[in-house]
Design an enzyme around this catalytic site. Structure first.
Site, short mmCIF file in Angstrom:
data_model
loop_
_atom_site.label_atom_id
_atom_site.label_comp_id
_atom_site.label_asym_id
_atom_site.label_seq_id
_atom_site.Cartn_x
_atom_site.Cartn_y
_atom_site.Cartn_z
N HIS A 367 0.82 -1.20 0.00
CA HIS A 367 0.00 0.00 0.00
C HIS A 367 0.85 1.26 0.00
CE1 HIS A 367 -3.35 -2.54 2.12
NE2 HIS A 367 -3.01 -2.99 0.94
N CYS A 681 -6.01 2.36 -19.80
CA CYS A 681 -5.28 2.88 -18.64
C CYS A 681 -4.32 1.80 -18.17
CB CYS A 681 -6.24 3.29 -17.52
SG CYS A 681 -7.35 2.00 -16.97
#
Length: 756
Positions: A367, A681
């Protein structure tokens, strides 16, 4: 009761008195070795200090030839002293000259001494020198004498670390503590950062080493251990800690270590020998770290970090520090160095002062790494030993392109990287000049360059980069940096902030994409998965937990009231998933309408094409959605059966090879037949050469990181698109799979002077 000679307490008391006297460094060292020899009834006591050139230099001696001080030296690994320094382990020998590592230094006159006890001088597990006692008679030194010498070595380590001995170094020589070090890590986010080290968990400096009252120190230690155990039990009992999983396993290991009798016994022995409780923790942990660093078992080496963290927590309990002590006053060019850290912890640092991030243990998908990428911070990961080798304030360079960390770099290395940074800055200036220029190719073809985002810190980059909008807003990042599920109000506030920052530019929100490598510690999922990338994640998870999706959709609908809302579903495998999601969305629209909420004037629903099965449902897919966005990262890994996190395969297959470009062309053709816009993307869009390939096969909207927009736009404005389409057509045709698309593109760019 009279204290016996050789007692560690007597020796420590004399050392405390010596440290308090106003003495020059050499005089202090001479007195220390004399005091040790006297206390231990040794005929010789010598201190060797490790230099930056990996040579151990004799800095003080009692008993050997005094003229050999600063002249006698041994290489790391040479002789008994060099062996101790290399292994970070004591040697206790009855007849030193019979040991195979014995090396005779004629200038010292030590040939008449037989018994030998040497211990490493350690700080934070790092060897700074070696302390030795010797006797003529053959004898074995007792455990209490070994303990006394190790404790004394700890005091000397602090003298070295505080810089007292640097005044004794000869011109051109440096102590090992100031030696330039290059650590080979893994590149996690590109860029180069020059600055000064800020340890995320600043090393606690123990200044009070010697105890006045052993019983009082033992009570302090007992109380601190009790508080530590309670805090771990409290963390384990919180509802947000799942009952299973890696997060809990780490805390369970902490609890086991905190109750380990062997560890506690060593702490108590150090206090009995005259150290304060906090000095005992530092000594025992430094000893353990030095031993574990030389173990080959990877499991045991990983446990070293658990012991380190536990020791730091215990030190904070003893010294009254906060559990989350971050640097309150950062340098303007901070290089954050940490074993591991949470994403929210990185956000606590002011972005304008952070130049780079060094992590020992994180993975590319951690993260904190995802957030660092969003913030544009260069990151080097898997930089083993960075925390113990670095000191607060050290000059440092983070090379996020190569994954290298340079601590205390040489002037020529620093100059080379400074020039690299200046070159990047000049290029960024060029990109800024392109910001207001229309996103048109050299022959007038419009290509929308969108940016990817996921946090409020990304939003200023929308204007700075000149992006045409946000092509992918990763809504899960808000969940990943939070301690618990964000409430509906917090979600709505963020989405409203994003839309306001976009100021009319299009924003595509991807619904929450958790699972796989995006694990929320407070969310208890299903059973442990053998292959989470192919498991219960994204739309699969939110359809099974519809409350999550409904709460998010309601927040998005309210935030976009009066404007357009573009919603995108991730990891769609079959058309039925879109139908189920649309039903949930319609329910929320009807619910808000019933209560009079302002709704979006237009709602567009799209799907991410990441799962290869959708390639065989293209015409149907294009009919049931308003747009499609290709998720190039996952689609490529699934099409080629390649784990993108596997370093052994990272360069094996080329995403701009003919097979993958053909798959993308099929998607574009299906979109053209149905009149459904198709965008892309992912990392493929963010590199000029691969963006060039995408434009050449027909993409007219691609989304990338904000930092990539400048380089891609610089390529676009020089690109003759129609000519490129003709050049790349043979690669897409039957029989073109053998063509090297990347080489073709490079040749085309060279021929047309296109910057890549």
């Amino acid at each position: 009761m009279r204290e016996i000679a050789g007692s560690p307490r007597v020796l420590l008391r004399r050392l405390r008195e010596l440290m308090a006297e106003a003495l020059e460094p050499q005089a202090r060292l001479d007195r220390i070795v004399r005091e040790i020899a006297s206390n231990m009834v040794a005929e010789v006591c010598s201190l060797y200090v490790l230099r930056a050139d990996s040579v151990l230099e004799l800095y003080a001696t009692e008993g050997l030839n005094p003229g050999s001080v600063h002249l006698a030296q041994l290489r790391l690994g040479q002789g008994l002293v060099g062996t101790i320094a290399a292994s970070a382990r004591p040697l206790n020998l009855q007849d030193a000259q019979k040991h195979p590592a014995f090396a005779y230094l004629p200038e010292t006159g030590e040939e008449i001494y037989h018994s030998f006890l040497g211990v490493p001088v350690l700080r934070a597990g790092r060897t700074l020198g070696v302390l030795v006692v010797q006797n003529k008679t053959m004898r074995n030194y007792g455990d209490d004498e070994v303990e006394a010498l190790e404790t004394t070595a700890m005091v000397i380590a602090e003298m070295i670390a505080t810089g007292d001995l640097r005044r004794l170094t000869r011109p051109g020589m440096e102590l090992d503590l100031s030696r330039p070090v290059t650590i080979e890590g893994v590149p996690f986010n590109e860029g180069v950062g020059l600055g000064h080290v800020v340890l995320h968990e600043p090393r606690i400096v123990v200044t009070n080493l010697f105890n006045e009252d052993a019983d009082l120190e033992l009570r302090k230690l007992e109380n601190a251990l009790g508080s530590l155990r309670l805090s771990i039990d409290d963390m384990l009992s919180r509802r947000e800690i799942a009952s299973e999983g890696e997060h809990r396993a780490v805390l369970e290991a902490y609890r086991m270590f905190a109750h380990d009798r062997g560890w506690v016994r060593r702490l108590e022995e150090a206090v009995h020998n005259g150290l304060t409780a906090e000095a005992a923790v530092e000594k025992v942990q430094s000893d353990m770290r030095a031993r574990m660093m030389h173990m080959t078992d990877p499991y045991l080496r990983e446990r070293m970090n658990d012991f380190d963290d536990l020791a730091y927590r215990l030190l904070r309990q003893l010294m009254g520090g906060g559990a989350d002590a971050l640097a309150t006053s950062l340098p303007k060019d901070a290089i954050i160095v940490s074993r591991a850290m949470g994403a929210a912890e990185l956000l606590d640092y002011p972005r304008d002062k952070v130049r780079g991030l060094v992590l020992e243990d994180a993975a590319a998908t951690s993260h904190v790494v995802i957030v660092a990428r969003a913030m544009g911070i260069p990151v080097a990961g898997q930089a083993k030993g960075a925390v113990s080798m670095a000191e607060n304030g050290d000059a440092a360079i983070v090379d996020g392109d190569e994954g290298k960390v340079h601590l205390r770099p040489q002037p020529d290395v620093e100059a080379a990287y400074a020039e690299k940074v200046r070159f990047r800055a000049r290029r960024q200036e060029l990109y800024r000049e392109l910001r207001e220029r229309p996103s048109l190719s050299k022959d007038g073809v419009r290509v929308d360059l969108m940016m990817n985002a996921g946090l409020a810190v990304d939003l200023p980059q929308l204007a700075d980069s000149g992006a045409a909008g946000i092509g992918l807003f990763r809504s899960e990042l808000q969940f990943m940096v939070a301690a618990t599920f964000p409430r509906a109000e917090a979600q709505e506030a963020l989405y409203r902030q994003v839309l306001e920052a976009a100021d009319g530019k299009p924003v595509t929100f991807r619904t929450i994409d958790i699972g796989g490598d995006k694990v929320l510690p407070y969310f208890r999922g299903g059973e442990k998965e053998e292959n989470p990338a192919l498991g219960w994640r994204a739309i699969r998870l939110t359809l099974d937990r519809p409350g999550l999706l409904r709460t998010q959709v309601r927040a998005l609908l309210k935030a976009a009231g009066g404007g357009e809302l573009r919603l995108m579903l991730p990891m769609v495998t079959e058309i039925g998933e879109i139908t189920k999601a649309r039903h949930l969305i319609d329910r929320e629209v009807n619910h808000l309408a019933r209560f009079g909420h302002l709704l979006p004037t237009r709602l567009k629903l799209g799907a991410m094409l990441e799962v290869p099965s959708l390639l065989f449902q293209l015409d149907e897919l294009m009919r049931v959605v308003d747009f499609v966005s290709v998720g190039s990262n996952d689609l490529f890994q699934f099409l080629t059966a390649t784990d993108r996190g596997n370093g052994m395969l990272s360069g094996r297959f080329d995403p701009i090879s003919a097979p993958f470009l053909r798959a993308l062309k099929h998607v574009l053709d299906a979109g053209a037949r149905a009149g459904t816009p198709v965008t892309l993307c992912g990392e493929l869009a963010g590199r000029p050469i691969s963006a060039m390939a995408l434009i050449g096969i027909g993409f007219r909207s691609i989304s990338m990181s904000a930092a990539a927009i400048g380089p891609v736009k610089a390529m676009l404005v020089e690109l003759p698109v129609r000519e490129l389409e003709r050049a790349i057509a043979p690669v897409l045709a039957d029989g073109g799979a053998s063509r090297d698309a990347r080489a073709l593109l490079r040749d085309f760019a060279t021929a047309h002077d296109i910057p890549l």
